[in-house]
Design a protein around this motif. Structure first.
Motif, PDB file in Angstrom:
ATOM      1  N   LEU A 119      -1.868 -12.263  14.067  1.00 54.40           N
ATOM      2  CA  LEU A 119      -1.870 -12.018  15.503  1.00 54.40           C
ATOM      3  C   LEU A 119      -2.274 -13.268  16.292  1.00 54.40           C
ATOM      4  O   LEU A 119      -2.874 -13.182  17.354  1.00 54.40           O
ATOM      5  N   CYS A 120      -1.924 -14.419  15.759  1.00 57.42           N
ATOM      6  CA  CYS A 120      -2.118 -15.675  16.494  1.00 57.42           C
ATOM      7  C   CYS A 120      -0.902 -15.906  17.383  1.00 57.42           C
ATOM      8  O   CYS A 120       0.243 -15.776  16.941  1.00 57.42           O
ATOM      9  N   ARG A 121      -1.151 -16.232  18.644  1.00 55.90           N
ATOM     10  CA  ARG A 121      -0.046 -16.493  19.570  1.00 55.90           C
ATOM     11  C   ARG A 121       0.238 -17.984  19.672  1.00 55.90           C
ATOM     12  O   ARG A 121       1.352 -18.432  19.450  1.00 55.90           O
ATOM     13  N   GLN A 122      -0.815 -18.739  20.006  1.00 55.79           N
ATOM     14  CA  GLN A 122      -0.651 -20.187  20.159  1.00 55.79           C
ATOM     15  C   GLN A 122      -2.015 -20.840  20.308  1.00 55.79           C
ATOM     16  O   GLN A 122      -3.056 -20.172  20.272  1.00 55.79           O
ATOM     17  N   GLN A 123      -2.013 -22.164  20.477  1.00 58.82           N
ATOM     18  CA  GLN A 123      -3.239 -22.895  20.770  1.00 58.82           C
ATOM     19  C   GLN A 123      -3.787 -22.426  22.127  1.00 58.82           C
ATOM     20  O   GLN A 123      -3.023 -22.116  23.040  1.00 58.82           O
ATOM     21  N   TRP A 124      -5.103 -22.387  22.229  1.00 58.81           N
ATOM     22  CA  TRP A 124      -5.705 -22.066  23.526  1.00 58.81           C
ATOM     23  C   TRP A 124      -5.367 -23.153  24.549  1.00 58.81           C
ATOM     24  O   TRP A 124      -5.331 -24.334  24.218  1.00 58.81           O
ATOM     25  N   HIS A 125      -5.136 -22.750  25.773  1.00 57.53           N
ATOM     26  CA  HIS A 125      -5.137 -23.698  26.880  1.00 57.53           C
ATOM     27  C   HIS A 125      -6.596 -23.899  27.274  1.00 57.53           C
ATOM     28  O   HIS A 125      -7.383 -22.947  27.289  1.00 57.53           O
ATOM     29  N   GLU A 126      -6.970 -25.112  27.583  1.00 58.89           N
ATOM     30  CA  GLU A 126      -8.377 -25.428  27.830  1.00 58.89           C
ATOM     31  C   GLU A 126      -8.995 -24.577  28.930  1.00 58.89           C
ATOM     32  O   GLU A 126     -10.172 -24.230  28.875  1.00 58.89           O
ATOM     33  N   ASP A 127      -8.216 -24.243  29.941  1.00 57.87           N
ATOM     34  CA  ASP A 127      -8.768 -23.514  31.086  1.00 57.87           C
ATOM     35  C   ASP A 127      -8.501 -22.007  31.012  1.00 57.87           C
ATOM     36  O   ASP A 127      -8.652 -21.293  32.006  1.00 57.87           O
ATOM     37  N   ASP A 128      -8.124 -21.509  29.819  1.00 57.86           N
ATOM     38  CA  ASP A 128      -7.810 -20.082  29.678  1.00 57.86           C
ATOM     39  C   ASP A 128      -9.096 -19.257  29.794  1.00 57.86           C
ATOM     40  O   ASP A 128     -10.027 -19.426  29.002  1.00 57.86           O
ATOM     41  N   SER A 129      -9.134 -18.371  30.776  1.00 56.64           N
ATOM     42  CA  SER A 129     -10.328 -17.564  31.018  1.00 56.64           C
ATOM     43  C   SER A 129     -10.589 -16.545  29.914  1.00 56.64           C
ATOM     44  O   SER A 129     -11.692 -16.009  29.795  1.00 56.64           O
TER      45      SER A 129
END
Length: 280
Positions: free
Chosen positions: A192-202
């Motif tokens: 259930l991995c979607r992608q790398q986190w975006h740094e500013d993802d709340s």
């Protein structure tokens, strides 16, 4: 898993689910998982206090579950010492599966573990002694996974099998192919991995036990799960978040192969995402 007396539940319980929780909470989570048919439990010393919490929680169920441990130690002595501590923490006299954890670098991980006085020597001795029943490894790189399967006849591989890494990152096809050819049981990570986190993802705070952005949309999660389980995978371990573990159990109860249209939908989605693993 081939040769095991316990057929594995298709969804496994990752030890991170009990990391940092009080013992009664750990006991309840394990008991609920067992009640819902989960019998495959996987843990490692690197998962905080997971071994310490899982030991007491599993005691009432130990005879009926398949318990997998891991080690990052690459030397014979280091692996032997850590295996002894793991058994003590888990309050058991054996592990059903012991794995070289996170093989990534050919020299530092594979060559070291497989060389003279390497960790594999401890693994083989422990299996002969009945302290472990099966031998496996987890890997975070394609070259390491392929090399490990070439150098020893392992029972299993624990590897990221994920739609984004598979389609966008070309990470997985060759490993799955070799495992199938050699008859190695495939256990999946990052389902259930979607992608790398975006740094500013709340949402990073909400999913603090995930070092990647998980799939939370139910429709996407269903497609992601069905993709992973459709890749000759025996069992998969969801992220260490309780809500995602529960979701995986629910979705797995209605597994069916992806249709051509659904597969194309996943490929199109993957093309917009940033895979956590890539292979040239």
């Amino acid at each position: 898993m081939a040769a095991t007396r316990i057929p594995l539940s298709v969804i496994g319980f990752g030890g991170i689910l009990v990391t940092g929780v009080e013992q009664p909470v750990a006991d309840r989570r394990v008991a609920e998982a067992v009640e819902r048919g989960v019998n495959y439990f996987d843990v490692a010393p690197q998962y905080g206090d997971a071994e310490i919490k899982l030991g007491p929680a599993l005691q009432p169920h130990r005879a009926h579950v398949f318990l997998a441990g891991k080690t990052l130690e690459r030397t014979r002595a280091g692996a032997a010492a850590e295996l002894k501590r793991t058994l003590e923490r888990l309050r058991t006299d054996h592990l059903d599966l012991y794995q070289l954890h996170a093989l990534t670098d050919l020299e530092k991980d594979v060559d070291a573990a497989f060389g003279k006085d390497g960790a594999l020597e401890t693994f083989i001795e422990a299996k002969k002694a009945g302290v472990v029943r099966h031998l496996g490894f987890s890997a975070h790189s394609v070259p390491a996974a392929l090399a490990a399967m070439d150098r020893y006849d392992f029972d299993s591989i624990l590897f990221p099998v994920n739609f984004t890494t598979y389609f966008k990152g070309n990470f997985g096809p060759s490993v799955i192919e070799q495992a199938q050819a050699k008859g190695v049981t495939i256990l999946a990570l990052k389902m259930l991995c979607r992608q790398q986190w975006h740094e500013d993802d709340s949402d990073r705070q909400k999913h603090s036990k995930c070092w990647y952005e998980p799939v939370t949309d139910r429709h996407e999660a269903e497609l992601a799960l069905r993709f992973t389980l459709g890749q000759s995978v025996t069992a998969a371990i969801p992220p260490g978040e309780e809500s995602l573990f529960r979701l995986a159990i629910e979705l797995a109860s209605d597994f069916r192969p992806l249709t051509g249209a659904e597969l194309n939908e996943l490929k199109a989605l993957a093309d917009t995402l940033r895979p956590v693993f890539q292979h040239a």
